[in-house]
Design an enzyme around this catalytic site. Structure first.
Site, PDB file in Angstrom:
ATOM      1  N   HIS A  43      -3.920   4.457  -3.218  1.00 48.98           N
ATOM      2  CA  HIS A  43      -4.821   4.244  -2.093  1.00 48.98           C
ATOM      3  C   HIS A  43      -4.778   5.470  -1.192  1.00 48.98           C
ATOM      4  O   HIS A  43      -3.811   6.246  -1.217  1.00 48.98           O
ATOM      5  CB  HIS A  43      -4.383   3.019  -1.288  1.00 48.98           C
ATOM      6  CG  HIS A  43      -4.717   1.708  -1.930  1.00 48.98           C
ATOM      7  ND1 HIS A  43      -5.986   1.369  -2.318  1.00 48.98           N
ATOM      8  CD2 HIS A  43      -3.919   0.643  -2.234  1.00 48.98           C
ATOM      9  CE1 HIS A  43      -5.980   0.150  -2.828  1.00 48.98           C
ATOM     10  NE2 HIS A  43      -4.733  -0.316  -2.804  1.00 48.98           N
ATOM     11  N   CYS A  74     -10.831   6.333  -3.278  1.00 52.33           N
ATOM     12  CA  CYS A  74     -12.112   6.437  -2.590  1.00 52.33           C
ATOM     13  C   CYS A  74     -12.055   7.553  -1.548  1.00 52.33           C
ATOM     14  O   CYS A  74     -10.992   7.975  -1.126  1.00 52.33           O
ATOM     15  CB  CYS A  74     -12.472   5.131  -1.908  1.00 52.33           C
ATOM     16  SG  CYS A  74     -12.721   3.756  -3.047  1.00 52.33           S
TER      17      CYS A  74
END
Length: 463
Positions: free
Chosen positions: A302, A345
């Site tokens: 992440h 992301c």
């Protein structure tokens, strides 16, 4: 016992300067860090055995080394070979294990006179520490220090040429002959790639435009694979949205398989905290990569804008990780390609698809988004490649069972295209095309990966 007696007899006959020469000629195979502890020939022979370069039924490299240092007497008396036999043997393509670059440097060390060596040290007084230029320092010592400082390498001969030109034109001539032979070999190798790879574009195969990629192994492929974020959800309330990254092990396994096939030494680390990631990267920064041609790092975690999370929820700037391998901080990788693939992301916005008649993007309704991430993480200096899963501000997709769109596509294209001699930027273009055709129907989402690079040459992983 006969083999041990052979090695003992050789070790008794080798002088200290012979051992220094043998170690220098073996630097592409036995790292400098390992060599620093070697003080006796027996220890050197043991290091060769550990590297798979010396065995009772395989004396080829030992014969070559003795031939290179002109110990024909030992070659004949102990190994039953001769100068003529070795000259014929080393003409066979691929038979020599001492690189032309290493052999060139050794020849220069042999041919430089005592007065020229003093002058050579004087010319390097601004580049090397004074303690490395004392009267006891040999030319081999100087060449090793130049390599360690990043002012000498296969693609970096300018300082060596300038100094040799001032001292002795015959030394300069040897370097120029090496460069000419290297250009010829580049041309032949490029021609072979073009011949064996019908789909390869010609501009990918021009002489001198391809990074050297023939060390065994080619380098380290470091995989940082974070899956379990329970600690982060417990200890850092503000980031409770960090779910476990189900499916990431499928990505790690795909990366392991493909980079093993590409002759990399794969090292995987799972579920590291931020400090553990820093410590791991520091270890590989400090490692001696002198006998490697490349470094690859794959980060699966992440992240947020410009950072990644450790499993404890603490942040690490991506730029801190990539710049750990610049030429100043990791000298043994100077001039060599450093490749980073980042699966995360770069934001929380869903990229909307536009209906195109020929777009039959794959549907996968069971996908998740990794956390946010940003691109400005690649060092300014040359020889870096950063492959991002998606463009700035947008999510990337991960199947809890099959892995991420980006990493799975990347591994498949590497496996299919590297044997055809395609370069990494062509492969990443194909990955862009494939991933952009996928479609998340639930969020009407699309994804577009983005490479960023400062490569100076074509990066090809021939098999």
């Amino acid at each position: 016992m006969d083999f041990l007696r052979l090695l003992f007899g050789l070790s008794e006959a080798l002088a200290s300067e012979d051992l220094a020469a043998l170690k220098f000629l073996s630097l592409e195979h036995v790292s400098l860090r390992k060599q620093e502890a070697i003080r006796e020939p027996q220890a050197f022979f043991l290091a060769l055995q550990e590297q798979g370069l010396l065995a009772e039924d395989d004396l080829a490299f030992l014969k070559e080394l003795l031939f290179r240092i002109h110990r024909i007497d030992l070659l004949s008396e102990h190994l039953g070979s001769s100068r003529q036999e070795m000259e014929r043997e080393l003409l066979v393509p691929g038979r020599a294990k001492v690189s032309p670059f290493r052999h060139l440097l050794f020849q220069l060390s042999e041919n430089i006179s005592r007065d020229e060596l003093k002058s050579f040290k004087f010319l390097l007084r601004k580049e090397l520490p004074k303690c490395k230029l004392d009267d006891e320092t040999t030319m081999i010592d100087i060449l090793i220090e130049m390599e360690k400082k990043g002012i000498l390498g296969e693609d970096n001969l300018s300082t060596l040429k300038t100094n040799c030109e001032k001292l002795d034109k015959t030394l300069l001539k040897k370097i120029e002959e090496y460069e000419l032979n290297s250009r010829v070999e580049d041309r032949l190798w490029a021609s072979q790639i073009a011949h064996d790879s019908p789909g390869t574009r010609k501009e990918f195969c021009q002489p001198g435009d391809v990074y050297k990629m023939n060390s065994q192994p080619r380098g380290i492929c470091l995989i940082l694979n974070n899956h379990n974020f329970e600690r982060a959800r417990t200890e850092v309330p503000k980031i409770k949205m960090l779910k476990d990254r189900n499916g990431t092990d499928a990505d790690a396994e795909a990366l392991r398989q493909v980079f093993t096939k590409l002759h990399f030494e794969v090292k995987e680390y799972k579920d590291l905290t931020a400090e553990e990631i820093r410590h791991t990267v520091k270890n590989y920064q400090m490692m001696d990569h002198m006998n490697k041609d490349c470094f690859v790092c794959c980060i699966l975690s992440h992240g947020d804008k410009g950072i990644i999370f450790g499993t404890d929820g603490q942040e690490i700037p991506i730029q801190e990780l990539t710049t750990s391998f610049t030429g100043l901080k990791c000298i043994s990788l100077a001039g060599k390609p450093k490749v980073f693939f980042i699966q995360a992301c770069q934001g929380d916005t869903f990229q909307r698809g536009i209906t195109i008649e020929t777009d039959s993007g794959e549907l996968d309704s069971s996908v998740e988004a990794d956390a946010r991430f940003q691109l400005e993480c690649i060092p300014d200096e040359a020889d870096f490649l950063l492959g991002m899963a998606t463009i700035k501000d947008y999510v990337s997709y991960r199947s809890p069972t099959r892995g991420t769109w980006y990493i799975q596509s990347l591994c498949q294209h590497l496996e299919n295209s590297c044997p055809r001699g395609e370069d990494i930027l062509s492969i990443l273009t194909a990955v862009n095309h494939e991933v952009s055709r996928k479609y998340d129907r639930l969020n009407q989402g699309k994804q577009m990966p983005q490479p960023s690079f400062t490569l100076r040459k074509k990066l090809i992983f021939p098999i």
